[in-house]
Enzyme design. Structure first.
Site, PDB file in Angstrom:
ATOM      1  N   ASP A  83      36.557  26.503  39.142  1.00  0.00           N
ATOM      2  CA  ASP A  83      37.005  27.376  40.222  1.00  0.00           C
ATOM      3  C   ASP A  83      38.078  28.616  39.210  1.00  0.00           C
ATOM      4  OD1 ASP A  83      37.012  28.844  42.570  1.00  0.00           O
ATOM      5  OD2 ASP A  83      39.027  28.283  42.811  1.00  0.00           O
ATOM      6  N   HIS A  96      42.478  23.473  49.475  1.00  0.00           N
ATOM      7  CA  HIS A  96      42.452  24.185  48.114  1.00  0.00           C
ATOM      8  C   HIS A  96      43.048  25.660  48.518  1.00  0.00           C
ATOM      9  CE1 HIS A  96      39.910  25.967  44.997  1.00  0.00           C
ATOM     10  NE2 HIS A  96      40.131  26.942  45.603  1.00  0.00           N
ATOM     11  N   HIS A 115      44.983  29.399  47.722  1.00  0.00           N
ATOM     12  CA  HIS A 115      45.295  30.422  46.540  1.00  0.00           C
ATOM     13  C   HIS A 115      46.503  30.923  46.643  1.00  0.00           C
ATOM     14  CE1 HIS A 115      41.027  31.225  44.718  1.00  0.00           C
ATOM     15  NE2 HIS A 115      40.863  29.890  45.570  1.00  0.00           N
ATOM     16  N   CYS A 119      37.414  33.414  43.503  1.00  0.00           N
ATOM     17  CA  CYS A 119      35.972  33.344  44.254  1.00  0.00           C
ATOM     18  C   CYS A 119      35.402  34.570  43.651  1.00  0.00           C
ATOM     19  CB  CYS A 119      35.594  33.234  45.522  1.00  0.00           C
ATOM     20  SG  CYS A 119      33.973  33.224  46.037  1.00  0.00           S
ATOM     21  N   ASN A 157      44.374  30.961  42.026  1.00  0.00           N
ATOM     22  CA  ASN A 157      44.497  29.338  42.572  1.00  0.00           C
ATOM     23  C   ASN A 157      46.197  29.169  42.426  1.00  0.00           C
ATOM     24  OD1 ASN A 157      41.895  28.087  43.019  1.00  0.00           O
ATOM     25  ND2 ASN A 157      41.500  29.188  41.223  1.00  0.00           N
TER      26      ASN A 157
END
Length: 300
Positions: free
Chosen positions: A12, A203, A205, A239, A248
């Protein structure tokens, strides 16, 4: 108190970068991550190389992974991706189901219902093959195309995923970095009812500077229950199909926060600090992570 940190920078992190990092440099990054004590690393994504050229060398990276102490994770979006993951002998697969139809179409070419059906097939086949499975509900905190995502929508998607094929782990993703701790608390309660007994992974960001607050909230809510937090060395990534979904949470910054808050991760943060400079050189820009610049406190 312990928290498991899942490193996602090789996947990612690099997938949203303009620079294409070559295979030897990816493996050097991965070697450092493993040497620091990270024991679950999302190393590759088995997606179409035309859509995500940064991941075109997935098989070559998988072939060079140092096996043994680390559980290697591959992201898959469809059964062709699973075929490649099985051939590459990864230990785990992470399957994404997007909570909104519009983003699901942009990301995977199908609506959410079709994504759940794909997860059912992939999850069953992966389990038969002996792989650990994670189903990630993406855009659980908000969608770049449809806006706010209601807790009820996430509840329905999560319940349908678990009913379709019981995963070893469920993950809730703030794919575009819009979430706040109140949402973390609400979605943790949802997971406790709809995925009862299944380990939870988050997850986050840091697009709007809320990622670390969300991560600490998730850890605090877990208490003695196992919980995993995704992070990316240097804070790189995002993404490619979500506008402005950069950043992230940085692994080294997260580790500092967790360790100073009394959590044990089993990871040596000092080993990771040189990665920020190395990644900045590889990518051609300064990475977002802060700890490599500010340093540990108290100083070593």
């Amino acid at each position: 108190m312990t928290v498991s940190v899942v490193e996602v920078s090789p996947r990612d992190g690099l997938q949203n970068e303009a620079a294409i990092v070559d295979t030897p440099d990816k493996l050097a990054l991965i070697t450092t991550l493993a040497a620091a004590g990270l024991r679950r690393i999302e190393a590759v994504s088995f997606v179409h190389p035309g859509r995500v050229p940064q991941m075109a060398d997935a098989e070559a990276v998988a072939a060079g992974l140092p096996r043994a102490r680390v559980s290697w994770i591959g992201l898959v979006l469809n059964e062709r991706g699973l075929d490649r993951a099985l051939a590459a002998a990864v230990d785990e697969v992470n399957v994404v189901v997007v909570a909104t139809d519009t983003f699901s179409h942009r990301n995977q070419g199908v609506d959410t219902a079709a994504g759940i059906a794909a997860w059912a097939r992939i999850g069953a086949r992966a389990r038969e093959a002996g792989l650990r499975t994670t189903v990630t509900v993406a855009a659980a905190f908000g969608c770049p195309f449809e806006g706010a995502v209601s807790p009820e929508r996430v509840r329905t998607v999560l319940a349908d995923c678990v009913a379709a094929a019981a995963p070893d782990e469920v993950a809730l993703a703030d794919t575009i970095g819009v979430g706040v701790p109140a949402q973390v608390r609400a979605l943790a309660a949802t997971a406790a009812t709809e995925a009862r007994g299944i380990p939870l992974r988050w997850h986050f960001h840091n697009t709007r500077n809320t990622g670390y607050a969300n991560a600490l909230t998730a850890a605090d809510l877990a208490g003695a229950t196992p919980v995993a937090l995704d992070s990316s060395a240097g804070g790189i990534g995002g993404c490619p199909f979500a506008p402005a979904a950069t950043g992230n949470i940085a692994t080294e910054d997260l580790l500092y926060l967790l360790h100073q808050s009394g959590y044990d991760t089993g990871v040596d943060v000092e080993t990771l600090l040189p990665l920020a400079s190395r990644l900045s050189t590889l990518l051609g820009h300064e990475v977002p992570g802060q700890l490599a610049r500010a340093g540990l406190f108290p100083p070593a």
